[in-house]
Design a protein around this motif. Structure first.
Motif, PDB file in Angstrom:
ATOM      1  N   GLN A 126      -8.655  -1.798   6.908  1.00  0.00           N
ATOM      2  CA  GLN A 126      -7.815  -2.276   5.810  1.00  0.00           C
ATOM      3  C   GLN A 126      -7.026  -3.518   6.222  1.00  0.00           C
ATOM      4  O   GLN A 126      -6.902  -4.475   5.457  1.00  0.00           O
ATOM      5  CB  GLN A 126      -6.861  -1.170   5.349  1.00  0.00           C
ATOM      6  CG  GLN A 126      -7.580  -0.042   4.636  1.00  0.00           C
ATOM      7  CD  GLN A 126      -6.713   1.188   4.467  1.00  0.00           C
ATOM      8  OE1 GLN A 126      -5.960   1.577   5.365  1.00  0.00           O
ATOM      9  NE2 GLN A 126      -6.820   1.807   3.311  1.00  0.00           N
TER      10      GLN A 126
ATOM     11  N   SER B 295       4.116  -0.859   3.564  1.00  0.00           N
ATOM     12  CA  SER B 295       3.485   0.453   3.600  1.00  0.00           C
ATOM     13  C   SER B 295       4.534   1.527   3.818  1.00  0.00           C
ATOM     14  O   SER B 295       5.515   1.302   4.526  1.00  0.00           O
ATOM     15  CB  SER B 295       2.456   0.475   4.739  1.00  0.00           C
ATOM     16  OG  SER B 295       1.974   1.769   4.965  1.00  0.00           O
TER      17      SER B 295
ATOM     18  N   LEU C  74       3.819   4.479   5.271  1.00  0.00           N
ATOM     19  CA  LEU C  74       3.535   5.238   6.490  1.00  0.00           C
ATOM     20  C   LEU C  74       3.235   4.376   7.717  1.00  0.00           C
ATOM     21  O   LEU C  74       3.085   4.904   8.810  1.00  0.00           O
ATOM     22  CB  LEU C  74       2.350   6.181   6.254  1.00  0.00           C
ATOM     23  CG  LEU C  74       2.591   7.275   5.216  1.00  0.00           C
ATOM     24  CD1 LEU C  74       1.341   8.128   5.044  1.00  0.00           C
ATOM     25  CD2 LEU C  74       3.776   8.141   5.596  1.00  0.00           C
TER      26      LEU C  74
ATOM     27  N   TYR D 217       0.418   4.459   0.296  1.00  0.00           N
ATOM     28  CA  TYR D 217      -0.379   5.600   0.721  1.00  0.00           C
ATOM     29  C   TYR D 217       0.582   6.662   1.239  1.00  0.00           C
ATOM     30  O   TYR D 217       1.506   6.349   1.981  1.00  0.00           O
ATOM     31  CB  TYR D 217      -1.357   5.205   1.821  1.00  0.00           C
ATOM     32  CG  TYR D 217      -2.487   4.310   1.365  1.00  0.00           C
ATOM     33  CD1 TYR D 217      -2.450   3.617   0.166  1.00  0.00           C
ATOM     34  CD2 TYR D 217      -3.604   4.152   2.155  1.00  0.00           C
ATOM     35  CE1 TYR D 217      -3.486   2.807  -0.236  1.00  0.00           C
ATOM     36  CE2 TYR D 217      -4.657   3.331   1.760  1.00  0.00           C
ATOM     37  CZ  TYR D 217      -4.583   2.665   0.568  1.00  0.00           C
ATOM     38  OH  TYR D 217      -5.614   1.853   0.162  1.00  0.00           O
ATOM     39  N   THR D 218       0.341   7.909   0.855  1.00  0.00           N
ATOM     40  CA  THR D 218       1.279   8.974   1.218  1.00  0.00           C
ATOM     41  C   THR D 218       0.692   9.995   2.190  1.00  0.00           C
ATOM     42  O   THR D 218       1.386  10.919   2.594  1.00  0.00           O
ATOM     43  CB  THR D 218       1.764   9.708  -0.047  1.00  0.00           C
ATOM     44  OG1 THR D 218       0.632  10.249  -0.720  1.00  0.00           O
ATOM     45  CG2 THR D 218       2.513   8.765  -0.973  1.00  0.00           C
ATOM     46  N   THR D 219      -0.581   9.833   2.560  1.00  0.00           N
ATOM     47  CA  THR D 219      -1.189  10.831   3.447  1.00  0.00           C
ATOM     48  C   THR D 219      -1.754  10.252   4.736  1.00  0.00           C
ATOM     49  O   THR D 219      -2.027  11.002   5.661  1.00  0.00           O
ATOM     50  CB  THR D 219      -2.327  11.586   2.723  1.00  0.00           C
ATOM     51  OG1 THR D 219      -3.314  10.644   2.291  1.00  0.00           O
ATOM     52  CG2 THR D 219      -1.784  12.367   1.540  1.00  0.00           C
ATOM     53  N   LYS D 220      -1.955   8.922   4.795  1.00  0.00           N
ATOM     54  CA  LYS D 220      -2.474   8.349   6.039  1.00  0.00           C
ATOM     55  C   LYS D 220      -1.994   6.918   6.216  1.00  0.00           C
ATOM     56  O   LYS D 220      -1.711   6.211   5.252  1.00  0.00           O
ATOM     57  CB  LYS D 220      -3.999   8.394   6.084  1.00  0.00           C
ATOM     58  CG  LYS D 220      -4.675   7.537   5.041  1.00  0.00           C
ATOM     59  CD  LYS D 220      -6.182   7.591   5.198  1.00  0.00           C
ATOM     60  CE  LYS D 220      -6.814   6.602   4.220  1.00  0.00           C
ATOM     61  NZ  LYS D 220      -8.189   6.353   4.487  1.00  0.00           N
ATOM     62  N   LYS D 221      -1.905   6.532   7.474  1.00  0.00           N
ATOM     63  CA  LYS D 221      -1.487   5.180   7.817  1.00  0.00           C
ATOM     64  C   LYS D 221      -2.613   4.187   7.495  1.00  0.00           C
ATOM     65  O   LYS D 221      -3.767   4.579   7.333  1.00  0.00           O
ATOM     66  CB  LYS D 221      -1.148   5.104   9.309  1.00  0.00           C
ATOM     67  CG  LYS D 221       0.059   5.925   9.694  1.00  0.00           C
ATOM     68  CD  LYS D 221       0.334   5.789  11.175  1.00  0.00           C
ATOM     69  CE  LYS D 221       1.602   6.540  11.559  1.00  0.00           C
ATOM     70  NZ  LYS D 221       1.942   6.308  12.963  1.00  0.00           N
ATOM     71  N   GLN D 222      -2.257   2.919   7.450  1.00  0.00           N
ATOM     72  CA  GLN D 222      -3.236   1.859   7.198  1.00  0.00           C
ATOM     73  C   GLN D 222      -4.215   1.791   8.366  1.00  0.00           C
ATOM     74  O   GLN D 222      -3.822   1.844   9.524  1.00  0.00           O
ATOM     75  CB  GLN D 222      -2.537   0.511   7.038  1.00  0.00           C
ATOM     76  CG  GLN D 222      -1.589   0.472   5.863  1.00  0.00           C
ATOM     77  CD  GLN D 222      -2.304   0.733   4.561  1.00  0.00           C
ATOM     78  OE1 GLN D 222      -3.163  -0.039   4.158  1.00  0.00           O
ATOM     79  NE2 GLN D 222      -1.966   1.817   3.906  1.00  0.00           N
ATOM     80  N   THR D 223      -5.501   1.639   8.040  1.00  0.00           N
ATOM     81  CA  THR D 223      -6.535   1.623   9.070  1.00  0.00           C
ATOM     82  C   THR D 223      -6.808   0.206   9.564  1.00  0.00           C
ATOM     83  O   THR D 223      -6.428  -0.783   8.932  1.00  0.00           O
ATOM     84  CB  THR D 223      -7.853   2.202   8.520  1.00  0.00           C
ATOM     85  OG1 THR D 223      -8.361   1.305   7.515  1.00  0.00           O
ATOM     86  CG2 THR D 223      -7.659   3.605   7.951  1.00  0.00           C
TER      87      THR D 223
ATOM     88  N   GLN E  88      -2.109   2.462  11.761  1.00  0.00           N
ATOM     89  CA  GLN E  88      -2.753   3.136  12.892  1.00  0.00           C
ATOM     90  C   GLN E  88      -2.781   2.164  14.069  1.00  0.00           C
ATOM     91  O   GLN E  88      -2.548   0.965  13.915  1.00  0.00           O
ATOM     92  CB  GLN E  88      -4.170   3.561  12.515  1.00  0.00           C
ATOM     93  CG  GLN E  88      -4.219   4.645  11.470  1.00  0.00           C
ATOM     94  CD  GLN E  88      -5.647   5.015  11.069  1.00  0.00           C
ATOM     95  OE1 GLN E  88      -6.613   4.418  11.519  1.00  0.00           O
ATOM     96  NE2 GLN E  88      -5.764   6.008  10.198  1.00  0.00           N
TER      97      GLN E  88
ATOM     98  N   ARG F 274       0.829  -1.193   0.000  1.00  0.00           N
ATOM     99  CA  ARG F 274       0.000   0.000   0.000  1.00  0.00           C
ATOM    100  C   ARG F 274       0.867   1.248   0.000  1.00  0.00           C
ATOM    101  O   ARG F 274       1.469   1.599   1.005  1.00  0.00           O
ATOM    102  CB  ARG F 274      -0.901   0.016   1.232  1.00  0.00           C
ATOM    103  CG  ARG F 274      -1.742  -1.237   1.389  1.00  0.00           C
ATOM    104  CD  ARG F 274      -3.158  -1.016   0.932  1.00  0.00           C
ATOM    105  NE  ARG F 274      -3.958  -2.223   0.954  1.00  0.00           N
ATOM    106  CZ  ARG F 274      -4.521  -2.750   2.024  1.00  0.00           C
ATOM    107  NH1 ARG F 274      -4.362  -2.186   3.194  1.00  0.00           N
ATOM    108  NH2 ARG F 274      -5.253  -3.838   1.911  1.00  0.00           N
TER     109      ARG F 274
END
Length: 168
Positions: free
Chosen positions: A77, A97, A99, A68-74, A102, A66
């Protein structure tokens, strides 16, 4: 430069390649590319970003990447990955990832044998930084300045390795 809309594809390809390079450290024999696996419980088809085959073909782990550049994995997910692991009979998973996870996602990952690998969002096969547990792996084709003590292992294209410390 990679098309911004396709950087996730490059991220997946680089992650699978690099994980294959350190497969032994992950308890794996090899890491395979994107593929589809069938759920044992649901009978549904799951597309996975990579498949880590355990040593001696004693099962497999699902690899999910993943970028993703603005939020951590939820939590949700990672729960999706956890169910994919359960449904396919995989022995666990690896989430790659840039980042991280979470807090709730970390709890799910720990409960369901999902390991976290942090990889820089702009990594390539030759220039990368990723970490797993307490190890950091760096690929650089330029000059590096190290301010802390370190042991460096250079892996050449032919697979030979050189290890040294900056004080050598």
């Amino acid at each position: 430069m990679t098309n911004p809309d396709k950087r996730w594809e490059s991220y997946e390809e680089v992650a699978v390649y690099l994980l294959d390079q350190i497969a032994e450290k992950l308890g794996l024999d090899r890491v395979e590319d994107k593929q589809k696996v069938i759920g044992e419980r649901s009978g549904t088809e799951w597309e996975i970003d990579g498949k880590g085959v355990k040593v001696g073909d004693e099962g497999f782990v699902i690899i999910e990447c993943r970028r993703y550049t603005t939020k951590k994995q939820t939590q949700g997910q990672i729960a999706h990955l956890a169910y994919t692991i359960i449904d396919t009979g995989a022995a666990g998973g690896i989430i790659v990832s840039s980042l991280g996870l979470q807090e709730g996602a970390t709890k799910v990952a720990n409960a369901e044998n999902i390991r976290t690998v942090h990889m820089d969002e702009n990594s390539t096969r030759t220039e990368y930084m990723f970490s797993f547990l307490n190890e950091v792996f760096v690929g650089a084709s330029d000059t590096m300045h190290i301010t802390e003590s370190a042991k460096i292992t250079i892996t050449h294209a032919d697979g030979t390795q050189e290890t040294f410390t900056p004080d050598d």
